[in-house]
Scaffold this motif. Structure first.
Motif, PDB file in Angstrom:
ATOM      1  N   GLU A 283       4.426  15.783   0.441  1.00  0.00           N
ATOM      2  CA  GLU A 283       3.936  15.528  -0.915  1.00  0.00           C
ATOM      3  C   GLU A 283       5.002  14.868  -1.781  1.00  0.00           C
ATOM      4  N   ARG A 284       6.252  15.053  -1.435  1.00  0.00           N
ATOM      5  CA  ARG A 284       7.326  14.534  -2.266  1.00  0.00           C
ATOM      6  C   ARG A 284       7.309  13.002  -2.348  1.00  0.00           C
ATOM      7  N   PHE A 285       6.970  12.338  -1.259  1.00  0.00           N
ATOM      8  CA  PHE A 285       6.989  10.872  -1.253  1.00  0.00           C
ATOM      9  C   PHE A 285       5.602  10.249  -1.137  1.00  0.00           C
ATOM     10  N   SER A 286       4.594  11.044  -0.796  1.00  0.00           N
ATOM     11  CA  SER A 286       3.243  10.480  -0.706  1.00  0.00           C
ATOM     12  C   SER A 286       2.610  10.263  -2.074  1.00  0.00           C
ATOM     13  N   ILE A 287       3.070  10.971  -3.106  1.00  0.00           N
ATOM     14  CA  ILE A 287       2.524  10.785  -4.454  1.00  0.00           C
ATOM     15  C   ILE A 287       2.987   9.460  -5.057  1.00  0.00           C
ATOM     16  N   PRO A 288       4.282   9.144  -5.118  1.00  0.00           N
ATOM     17  CA  PRO A 288       4.681   7.817  -5.646  1.00  0.00           C
ATOM     18  C   PRO A 288       4.247   6.653  -4.765  1.00  0.00           C
ATOM     19  N   GLU A 289       3.887   6.929  -3.510  1.00  0.00           N
ATOM     20  CA  GLU A 289       3.437   5.852  -2.622  1.00  0.00           C
ATOM     21  C   GLU A 289       2.150   5.214  -3.111  1.00  0.00           C
ATOM     22  N   LEU A 290       1.427   5.895  -4.001  1.00  0.00           N
ATOM     23  CA  LEU A 290       0.178   5.342  -4.525  1.00  0.00           C
ATOM     24  C   LEU A 290       0.413   4.058  -5.300  1.00  0.00           C
ATOM     25  N   LEU A 291       1.574   3.889  -5.895  1.00  0.00           N
ATOM     26  CA  LEU A 291       1.864   2.656  -6.624  1.00  0.00           C
ATOM     27  C   LEU A 291       1.928   1.455  -5.691  1.00  0.00           C
ATOM     28  N   PHE A 292       2.361   1.666  -4.466  1.00  0.00           N
ATOM     29  CA  PHE A 292       2.497   0.572  -3.517  1.00  0.00           C
ATOM     30  C   PHE A 292       1.272   0.425  -2.622  1.00  0.00           C
ATOM     31  N   HIS A 293       0.494   1.505  -2.467  1.00  0.00           N
ATOM     32  CA  HIS A 293      -0.721   1.455  -1.647  1.00  0.00           C
ATOM     33  C   HIS A 293      -1.815   2.276  -2.333  1.00  0.00           C
ATOM     34  N   PRO A 300      -9.686   0.247  -4.312  1.00  0.00           N
ATOM     35  CA  PRO A 300      -9.620  -1.091  -3.699  1.00  0.00           C
ATOM     36  C   PRO A 300      -8.831  -2.068  -4.556  1.00  0.00           C
ATOM     37  N   GLN A 301      -7.555  -1.813  -4.731  1.00  0.00           N
ATOM     38  CA  GLN A 301      -6.702  -2.660  -5.561  1.00  0.00           C
ATOM     39  C   GLN A 301      -5.439  -3.019  -4.794  1.00  0.00           C
ATOM     40  N   ALA A 302      -4.815  -4.104  -5.231  1.00  0.00           N
ATOM     41  CA  ALA A 302      -3.572  -4.549  -4.600  1.00  0.00           C
ATOM     42  C   ALA A 302      -2.428  -3.632  -5.002  1.00  0.00           C
ATOM     43  N   GLY A 303      -1.424  -3.547  -4.138  1.00  0.00           N
ATOM     44  CA  GLY A 303      -0.249  -2.756  -4.429  1.00  0.00           C
ATOM     45  C   GLY A 303       0.672  -3.450  -5.409  1.00  0.00           C
TER      46      GLY A 303
END
Length: 508
Positions: A283-293, A300-303
């Protein structure tokens, strides 16, 4: 004498405000209200939330939703508190207001800004613009603003990527991602409530967990695999914790409202051994990963890196090399550890090999817009661009929108002396475009009298049509005199269009 300027950076999470001549650093005030759900149902507005000790019983209300100001009733209550003598002691009739708005703001929301500023508070003058229009006056890109740059702004409720050409935002290149700090907090809240403890009513605690423990992964796939590796037993027969795992001690909500994080390898607090703890691994790094993916949660948006590439592609080809070299990041959601390194590596893959990619990070990403607005508010240009209350009464909100977004905005930032050759190429392109527009305008001037004559011919009777036809045929053969041009209709004054009433502003 020009009135003093009050700066109001109206963020979705916090308001950054202060006087341009007195406060080089802003005061941060929460942009929300809350009411107790038990007892006397006391209302807490903006900075009054600091006095509340029972946050678990609060019902929160915010004026912004997905980056758009949707509830002016709440916003007005917050602004009343900010302008009150207990907070900033603002006298609107003696001041000029500089307020920020989101990029690509809706016209009806912008009109509500105008009505609220001039009709409700009666400021002497004001200027409304985006954060991207103020950043060139600061020091994000260095002592001088480059001719071309990219601004990445990731805040509480949205993320925008804005291309800047000579300090002016290019609307055609602005890209938006519907992910901000609020959505990431809600996503983490849902995950922790499903996997460990029920935390749907502890949003401020989950936000503190996100700020303390989350980071941006430099290799997401490798970290996911490392987070799921089962450690072998040690010499004492116990399985050691995962190196990526960290724990957070929950507060008791009586003596303290926020908890604290524990160092790596520790699962219990030595000072609060009876308090429950929350463990975070992937969870530590999967939450900020939303900005890139953003597709990780079905958006359905670009990173972020792809949006930067699209924004640079909207600039002239001669300015793209400078844009790759000048990418600035601001906003609270850019403060994750490893954010700039990951963004640079993602953009480097998409940039041409012979171009250099440089990320410029602000010293304080949250207050960068305010500190950039201070020198602009102290300059003479601000008072030349600001709109007065008299102008609003004459032209209304529709005319005000043209004044704020007119040709004056192009001169908001002076062109620096660097990169002269690229600037000359850009000027040559603009001269060619101006020449093309001039020829088009000349053609239109030749067509307009002919259309006016034709319309005049339709209004007359049959005999008149015959007479006009004879005159036209005579003038075509060179034996007659041409008709005098029909005068153009008088322009309708802008004030005749009217303005929306105050009830419409509240409804908007």
């Amino acid at each position: 004498m020009a009135p003093p300027v009050f700066i109001l950076d109206n963020g979705a999470s916090t308001i950054k405000c202060g006087f341009a001549q007195l406060n080089p650093k802003p005061r941060l005030i929460p942009n929300r209200v809350a009411r107790l759900t038990k007892g006397f149902r006391q209302l807490f507005i903006a900075d009054e939330l600091e006095k509340c000790t029972a946050w678990e019983d609060l019902h929160w209300r915010v004026p912004f939703e997905r980056g758009i100001l949707t509830n002016w009733d709440i916003e007005k209550v917050v602004w009343d508190r900010v302008f009150s003598p207990a907070v900033m002691n603002v006298d609107p009739r003696e001041l000029s207001l500089l307020v920020t708005e989101p990029p690509l703001n809706l016209p009806n929301v912008a009109a509500s800004y105008d009505q609220m500023v001039f009709e409700e508070y009666e400021f002497a003058s004001y200027f409304r613009c985006t954060s991207a229009a103020l950043i060139p006056h600061g020091k994000l890109y260095g002592p001088k603003m480059p001719d071309a740059a990219i601004l990445v702004e990731s805040g509480h409720s949205f993320t925008h990527v804005t291309p800047l050409l000579r300090g002016v935002p290019v609307p055609a290149g602005i890209r938006r991602i519907d992910i901000g700090g609020n959505m990431m907090t809600n996503h983490l809240k849902t995950i922790l409530s499903f996997r460990q403890f029920e935390m749907m009513d502890l949003g401020w605690v989950v936000q503190d967990i996100k700020h303390r423990l989350c980071y941006v992964s430099q290799d997401f796939k490798a970290d996911i695999e490392a987070a799921h590796i089962t450690q072998s037993k040690g010499a004492d027969g116990k399985i050691p914790p995962n190196p990526l795992s960290r724990s957070y001690v929950l507060p008791d909500l009586a003596a303290e409202m926020l908890g604290h994080s524990l160092p790596t390898g520790r699962a219990r607090s030595p000072t609060h051994p009876d308090h429950p703890t929350v463990s975070l691994t992937n969870e530590r790094f999967s939450i900020p990963e939303l900005l890139f993916h953003p597709s990780n949660i079905g958006l359905p948006q670009a990173g972020l890196a792809e949006c930067v590439q699209q924004a640079i592609a909207a600039l002239p080809e001669e300015a793209r090399a400078l844009a790759w070299y000048n990418i600035g990041v601001i906003g609270g959601s850019t403060m994750f550890n490893g954010f700039c390194q990951r963004l640079e590596s993602e953009i480097r893959r998409r940039a041409p090999t012979h171009f250099r990619v440089v990320i410029h990070q602000a010293e304080d990403p949250i207050t960068c817009t305010y500190t950039s607005a201070v020198p602009f508010a102290q300059s003479r240009q601000y008072h030349q661009l600001a709109v007065t209350k008299q102008q609003y009464e004459e032209v209304g909100s529709s005319g005000l929108r043209r004044l704020l977004a007119g040709d004056k905005r192009a001169s908001l930032t002076p062109v620096p002396a660097s990169s002269k050759r690229k600037a000359e190429l850009l000027e040559e392109d603009e001269d060619e475009e101006d020449g093309a527009h001039a020829t088009e305008e000349e053609d239109e001037e030749e067509v307009v009298p002919k259309r006016a004559k034709a319309r005049a011919g339709r209004r007359v009777s049959g005999a008149g049509r015959a007479g006009i036809g004879k005159k036209k045929s005579a003038s075509a053969s060179g034996s007659g005199t041409p008709l005098p041009p029909t005068p153009a209709p008088a322009p309708i004054p802008l004030a005749a269009h009217g303005r929306q009433t105050r009830s419409r502003a509240k409804a908007g």
